[in-house]
Design a protein around this motif. Structure first.
Motif, PDB file in Angstrom:
ATOM      1  N   LEU A 194      14.096  -2.291  -0.859  1.00  0.00           N
ATOM      2  CA  LEU A 194      12.933  -2.227  -1.748  1.00  0.00           C
ATOM      3  C   LEU A 194      12.523  -0.783  -2.014  1.00  0.00           C
ATOM      4  O   LEU A 194      12.012  -0.466  -3.102  1.00  0.00           O
ATOM      5  CB  LEU A 194      11.765  -2.999  -1.123  1.00  0.00           C
ATOM      6  N   ALA A 195      12.733   0.100  -1.034  1.00  0.00           N
ATOM      7  CA  ALA A 195      12.358   1.506  -1.224  1.00  0.00           C
ATOM      8  C   ALA A 195      13.320   2.219  -2.166  1.00  0.00           C
ATOM      9  O   ALA A 195      12.925   3.123  -2.908  1.00  0.00           O
ATOM     10  CB  ALA A 195      12.326   2.213   0.137  1.00  0.00           C
ATOM     11  N   LYS A 199       0.833  -1.206   0.000  1.00  0.00           N
ATOM     12  CA  LYS A 199       0.000   0.000   0.000  1.00  0.00           C
ATOM     13  C   LYS A 199       0.867   1.256   0.000  1.00  0.00           C
ATOM     14  O   LYS A 199       0.614   2.200  -0.763  1.00  0.00           O
ATOM     15  CB  LYS A 199      -0.898   0.005   1.240  1.00  0.00           C
ATOM     16  N   TYR A 200       1.924   1.262   0.817  1.00  0.00           N
ATOM     17  CA  TYR A 200       2.815   2.426   0.854  1.00  0.00           C
ATOM     18  C   TYR A 200       3.588   2.569  -0.449  1.00  0.00           C
ATOM     19  O   TYR A 200       3.859   3.685  -0.903  1.00  0.00           O
ATOM     20  CB  TYR A 200       3.775   2.307   2.035  1.00  0.00           C
ATOM     21  N   LEU A 201       3.964   1.435  -1.042  1.00  0.00           N
ATOM     22  CA  LEU A 201       4.668   1.478  -2.328  1.00  0.00           C
ATOM     23  C   LEU A 201       3.774   2.084  -3.411  1.00  0.00           C
ATOM     24  O   LEU A 201       4.219   2.932  -4.202  1.00  0.00           O
ATOM     25  CB  LEU A 201       5.113   0.070  -2.729  1.00  0.00           C
ATOM     26  N   ILE A 202       2.513   1.662  -3.442  1.00  0.00           N
ATOM     27  CA  ILE A 202       1.573   2.211  -4.434  1.00  0.00           C
ATOM     28  C   ILE A 202       1.347   3.704  -4.187  1.00  0.00           C
ATOM     29  O   ILE A 202       1.287   4.507  -5.127  1.00  0.00           O
ATOM     30  CB  ILE A 202       0.244   1.431  -4.386  1.00  0.00           C
ATOM     31  N   ASN A 203       1.232   4.095  -2.907  1.00  0.00           N
ATOM     32  CA  ASN A 203       1.083   5.522  -2.588  1.00  0.00           C
ATOM     33  C   ASN A 203       2.270   6.333  -3.104  1.00  0.00           C
ATOM     34  O   ASN A 203       2.102   7.422  -3.676  1.00  0.00           O
ATOM     35  CB  ASN A 203       0.944   5.714  -1.083  1.00  0.00           C
ATOM     36  N   ALA A 219       0.016   7.675   3.251  1.00  0.00           N
ATOM     37  CA  ALA A 219       1.417   7.673   3.690  1.00  0.00           C
ATOM     38  C   ALA A 219       2.296   6.973   2.654  1.00  0.00           C
ATOM     39  O   ALA A 219       1.892   6.000   2.026  1.00  0.00           O
ATOM     40  CB  ALA A 219       1.545   6.981   5.038  1.00  0.00           C
ATOM     41  N   THR A 220       3.499   7.493   2.488  1.00  0.00           N
ATOM     42  CA  THR A 220       4.429   6.958   1.489  1.00  0.00           C
ATOM     43  C   THR A 220       5.484   6.078   2.153  1.00  0.00           C
ATOM     44  O   THR A 220       5.517   5.929   3.374  1.00  0.00           O
ATOM     45  CB  THR A 220       5.097   8.111   0.728  1.00  0.00           C
ATOM     46  N   LEU A 221       6.382   5.530   1.331  1.00  0.00           N
ATOM     47  CA  LEU A 221       7.382   4.589   1.845  1.00  0.00           C
ATOM     48  C   LEU A 221       8.296   5.190   2.924  1.00  0.00           C
ATOM     49  O   LEU A 221       8.596   4.496   3.907  1.00  0.00           O
ATOM     50  CB  LEU A 221       8.227   4.060   0.681  1.00  0.00           C
ATOM     51  N   ASP A 275      -4.233  13.679   4.868  1.00  0.00           N
ATOM     52  CA  ASP A 275      -4.095  12.243   4.598  1.00  0.00           C
ATOM     53  C   ASP A 275      -4.699  11.849   3.247  1.00  0.00           C
ATOM     54  O   ASP A 275      -5.374  10.818   3.133  1.00  0.00           O
ATOM     55  CB  ASP A 275      -4.734  11.423   5.718  1.00  0.00           C
ATOM     56  N   THR A 276      -4.482  12.693   2.244  1.00  0.00           N
ATOM     57  CA  THR A 276      -4.943  12.375   0.892  1.00  0.00           C
ATOM     58  C   THR A 276      -3.769  12.491  -0.083  1.00  0.00           C
ATOM     59  O   THR A 276      -2.796  13.232   0.157  1.00  0.00           O
ATOM     60  CB  THR A 276      -6.060  13.328   0.430  1.00  0.00           C
ATOM     61  N   HIS A 277      -3.887  11.757  -1.200  1.00  0.00           N
ATOM     62  CA  HIS A 277      -2.849  11.845  -2.233  1.00  0.00           C
ATOM     63  C   HIS A 277      -2.789  13.246  -2.838  1.00  0.00           C
ATOM     64  O   HIS A 277      -1.716  13.747  -3.174  1.00  0.00           O
ATOM     65  CB  HIS A 277      -3.124  10.826  -3.344  1.00  0.00           C
ATOM     66  N   LEU A 278      -3.974  13.872  -2.961  1.00  0.00           N
ATOM     67  CA  LEU A 278      -4.039  15.175  -3.620  1.00  0.00           C
ATOM     68  C   LEU A 278      -3.195  16.213  -2.889  1.00  0.00           C
ATOM     69  O   LEU A 278      -2.546  17.054  -3.528  1.00  0.00           O
ATOM     70  CB  LEU A 278      -5.500  15.637  -3.705  1.00  0.00           C
TER      71      LEU A 278
END
Length: 292
Positions: free
Chosen positions: A266-267, A86-90, A240-242, A154-157
């Motif tokens: 991986l990050a 999920k964090y990777l996709i974010n 949240a991001t990696l 807490d949004t991607h935007l």
């Protein structure tokens, strides 16, 4: 006879690539030492992620060991569960969209400032660049208040808008030299052929500044992928991001250095592969200003 003489002259004019003097060897030695110093942290991250716990904490350090994928398995399926995906996709969403927006909008702004008469144009370029002078921590509180009152916490935007605005100044400043290097006669010929300004920008100018677009894309993507401070303040879970996940991972797992550095590997891997694939264009773009 003349051909052999030309070949001999050509061979004598070929620049030397091998060190031949003590000064050359000294410069190569210093450069090699500096490269090794820069790459050593990456070696520690990757090698530790492939070691067993016994090899990680062994003293003296173990330099030759049997690689294991146990740390990656624990990081993905035991300690972190499927959360890392999920964090990777974010990170991919925020980095990809903000990079495309920053490079696209920044190129349009830069093209307009270099091709049309603008009041205090040079001062405007410097003002745009000056927005990068202050450290990001200076903007955290105002950005937090803006994001909170617009309901974007807490949004991607929220991250996409912030990273786009932060990277646009870099794009505008770097792309200035590329657009100014395009001969104006090419665009005048396109105007005579019936092209509109938008068509000239899209079909004539952008293909000619491709190295600059790739260079600014790489720099913007690296900044957005690695950014931690704003991401950790503006997000809690959903967006949240990696880097945010890595900080929480180290806190909750204590001294589980193997899985922790496996997540770190991986990050780092996606942005490193992205940069290595496009490194030829990156070098060309960064040296463009020096060659002009």
């Amino acid at each position: 006879m003349s051909a052999s003489v030309d070949v001999t002259k050509a061979q004598t004019t070929v620049p030397k690539n091998r060190p031949s003097t003590l000064g050359d060897y000294t410069r190569y030695l210093i450069a090699s030492g500096f490269v090794g110093f820069c790459l050593f942290p990456f070696y520690i991250i990757i090698s530790t992620s492939l070691k067993s716990d016994a090899d990680i904490f062994a003293w003296p350090p173990v330099w030759f060991f049997e690689p294991t994928t146990e740390n990656f398995y624990n990081a993905l399926f035991v300690f972190g569960g499927d959360g890392i995906f999920k964090y990777l996709i974010n990170s991919l969403i925020v980095t990809g969209i903000s990079t495309v927006l920053a490079v696209g909008l920044g190129a349009m702004v830069c093209y307009g400032l270099t091709r049309f008469k603008v009041v205090a144009g040079n001062h405007l370029f410097f003002f745009i660049l000056s927005t990068r002078f202050a450290p990001p921590v200076a903007f955290v509180v105002p950005l937090y208040l803006m994001v909170q009152r617009t309901g974007l916490m807490d949004t991607h935007l929220a991250l996409i808008l912030i990273y786009t605005s932060m990277n646009m100044s870099l794009v505008v400043w770097v792309m200035r030299g590329f657009f100014e290097a395009i001969p104006i006669e090419i665009e005048e010929a396109a105007l005579i052929d019936g092209y509109s300004r938008l068509q000239i920008f899209h079909k004539v100018a952008l293909p000619l500044v491709k190295p600059g677009l790739i260079t600014t894309s790489i720099l913007s993507a690296i900044m957005a992928w690695n950014e931690f401070l704003i991401a950790t303040v503006m997000t809690q879970n959903s967006a949240a991001t990696l880097p945010v996940y890595l900080a929480g991972f180290s806190g909750s797992m204590g001294l589980e250095w193997g899985p922790y550095l496996a997540v770190g590997t991986l990050a780092v891997a996606p942005i490193m592969i992205f940069t290595l694939v496009l490194q030829r264009h990156l070098v060309r773009g960064l040296t463009f200003g020096a060659v002009r």
